[in-house]
Design an enzyme around this catalytic site. Structure first.
Site, PDB file in Angstrom:
ATOM      1  N   LYS A 105       0.830  -1.210   0.000  1.00 55.59           N
ATOM      2  CA  LYS A 105       0.000   0.000   0.000  1.00 55.59           C
ATOM      3  C   LYS A 105       0.865   1.262   0.000  1.00 55.59           C
ATOM      4  O   LYS A 105       0.609   2.213  -0.742  1.00 55.59           O
ATOM      5  CB  LYS A 105      -0.927  -0.014   1.219  1.00 55.59           C
ATOM      6  CG  LYS A 105      -1.637   1.297   1.511  1.00 55.59           C
ATOM      7  CD  LYS A 105      -2.643   1.672   0.452  1.00 55.59           C
ATOM      8  CE  LYS A 105      -3.431   2.919   0.886  1.00 55.59           C
ATOM      9  NZ  LYS A 105      -4.392   3.353  -0.143  1.00 55.59           N
ATOM     10  N   LYS A 174       2.162  10.770   5.135  1.00 57.32           N
ATOM     11  CA  LYS A 174       2.447   9.620   5.997  1.00 57.32           C
ATOM     12  C   LYS A 174       2.772   8.381   5.169  1.00 57.32           C
ATOM     13  O   LYS A 174       3.752   7.677   5.422  1.00 57.32           O
ATOM     14  CB  LYS A 174       1.253   9.338   6.896  1.00 57.32           C
ATOM     15  CG  LYS A 174       1.427   8.122   7.796  1.00 57.32           C
ATOM     16  CD  LYS A 174       0.089   7.552   8.218  1.00 57.32           C
ATOM     17  CE  LYS A 174      -0.710   7.152   7.007  1.00 57.32           C
ATOM     18  NZ  LYS A 174      -1.657   6.076   7.171  1.00 57.32           N
TER      19      LYS A 174
END
Length: 245
Positions: A105, A174
């Site tokens: 991811k 992030k």
């Protein structure tokens, strides 16, 4: 499905006393693989199982149950929960052991985040040259430069001044940072990844709190090119000469 690994850990450990042996926790957040593996140790003591299964496909994919789901963990555990995951997504990938889904991811979002910057910069450069941004998007999407930003973000968010994709700049920063951390952990030199992460961090400091990640366009738009005087190297004659001793 929470914003980060710290939030996941807090929620899961709070729920842990109520979980029975054999229960399966599925972390569908974008978390750091290391924190996921650390959480597994706490769950193992109570014989609770863990999978990481982050998703991609945005709000539209969630509403239409067409998400791509990247799973890390034991194949037998995945087999148990597959019917649940298939209710949410049409593409389910077993990426490897625990943490592999989160690594996948993060790397996927690095490609998305760098492609966003590249497309935004291209539009800004083209606009300064005199090209029509809407025309540029059409050309990109009919050519080899197309990506998710040219297909969705530019026409739907930037050219319309919406800047409301539903995915924040903080989350993008992030995720790209996690990808950068994985590169450093595996000792793979990835200078473009490092530069992309640095740029997202810089944007996050300048953009309003809670800004959508498409507002990276505003950040890039406000960057100033150094003046010729500032960019030009000092001539030899202007440098201080060292005194001999």
């Amino acid at each position: 499905m929470l914003p980060d690994g710290a939030a996941v850990r807090k929620a899961v450990l709070a729920a842990l006393p109520g979980l029975s042996a054999g229960a399966v926790v599925i972390d569908m957040s974008s978390s750091d693989p290391g924190s996921t593996r650390a959480l597994e140790k706490d769950l193992t003591r109570k014989h609770v199982l863990l999978l990481d299964a982050p998703v991609s496909g945005s709000i539209k994919g969630a509403k239409e149950a067409t998400l791509a789901i990247m799973v890390g963990g034991d194949a037998a555990v995945l087999k148990r929960v597959r019917p649940v995951l298939e209710k949410m997504g049409k593409s389910l990938f077993h990426c490897g052991p625990l943490g592999a889904g989160h690594a996948m991811k993060a790397l996927n979002n690095y490609i998305g985040g760098s492609g966003t910057i590249a497309a935004f910069e291209a539009v800004l450069v083209g606009k300064a040259f005199g090209l029509d941004p809407a025309l540029m998007v059409d050309v990109f999407n009919a050519s080899t430069g197309y990506n998710s930003t040219t297909q969705r973000k530019l026409p739907m968010q930037v050219l319309t001044n919406a800047f409301a994709s539903g995915f924040s700049a903080a989350l993008m920063s992030k995720d790209v940072g996690i990808a950068d951390g994985i590169a450093r952990m595996t000792k793979v030199r990835a200078p473009y990844l490092a530069a992309t992460s640095k740029l997202w961090r810089a944007a996050l400091k300048r953009l309003p709190r809670g800004a959508d990640h498409t507002e990276m366009f505003h950040f890039l738009e406000k960057l100033r090119t150094p003046s010729r005087a500032a960019a030009a190297p000092r001539s030899k004659s202007s440098r201080k000469r060292r005194r001999s001793t």
